[in-house]
Write a protein that holds these residues in place. Sequence first.
Motif: not given
Length: 371
Positions: A346-348, A53-55, A22-23, A358-359
């Motif tokens: 599970e993660r980006a 995602s929370k972010e 993800v960018y 990061g992720e």
Amino acid sequence: MAERDWYLINDIDSLDTPALVVYPDRVKQNIIMLIGMIDNAERLRPHVKTFKSKEAALLMMAAGITKFKCATIAEAEMLGMCHATDVLLAYQPVGPKLKRFIKLIKAYPDTHFSCLIDNAFAAGEISVSAIGNNMQITVYLDLNIGQNRTGIKPDETALQLYKDCVKLPSIIPVGLHAYDGHIHNPDFEMRKTECDEGFEPVLKLQSAIKEEGFPEPIIIAGGSPTFPIHAKRKAIECSPGTFVYWDKGYETMLSEQPFLPAALVVTRVISKPDETLICLDLGHKSIAAEKELGSRVYFINAPDLIPVSQSEEHLVMDAGKDHSYKVGDVLFGMPYHVCPTVALYERAITIENEHISGEWKNIARDRKITI
């Protein structure tokens, strides 16, 4: 770096594949563009099914978006964890899901949760649960305006159900939910015509409810394809979702929308089974596979590859004779359908300034976080 090379990652050798990347800078641009396409950010209620995602949710909240829509208890809990102000569970909770919804409301008092109803039995069950837990639950009437998936047709039967819900203790009907996800015409004017025709009965129902002496119902309408249409209406809340990451399917279909691809799958050539074929580590488990083989992923830096077959961990592509692909080469793929693709990871991995930074954990991909 040229715009066409925006996706490149300088430290790609440290990234195992397949991977979802993800960018964040492009995500922020998409959020800004979304807000710029409507007269008031208060009318936005983005669906979180895409990013999970929370972010990403917090980026929207920082930009002034306070309302959200989701389809699962996990997605709703993620938003509760972010202290989102207003969250609609765009689903009718029945059975154990209703019990989880009650627990969710208790666990996150800073967030106002609501849900959908489309029949008297479910409304009654929600009312009984609300009474038993000493709470009031806000509900929206789910309308079937052509998708034939859930909802009640916006006619006299819907009006009666709304009136009946007003009488039920501990539930508060406040509005109408009209999702037109079946409208996908790439021609904008034809899409607008279909959207307007489907939406007209919703407006009539809203007027009928108001004529009965009730407060004017809020209308939550549309998804990504009809967002620009509903955005031009007065007071309607709009629920696009894919805009945050965008994908090849909507980029092709919705040419009038300016969103940037902000999430990709990264894959490597792992084998060359013959002189024309190459095999990538991008199987069913790594890219949404509900579409036909040729409409699952578009490789930005290898657009001429032709898909041949796919299995759980492999994607075989025809590169033609005398191709120059080598084992270990990296390809950047734009999913045709990014929402279920994100759910496979599970993660980006976040990419900033052309490096891994990061992720973002896709915590709402799970069926359960804590509730």
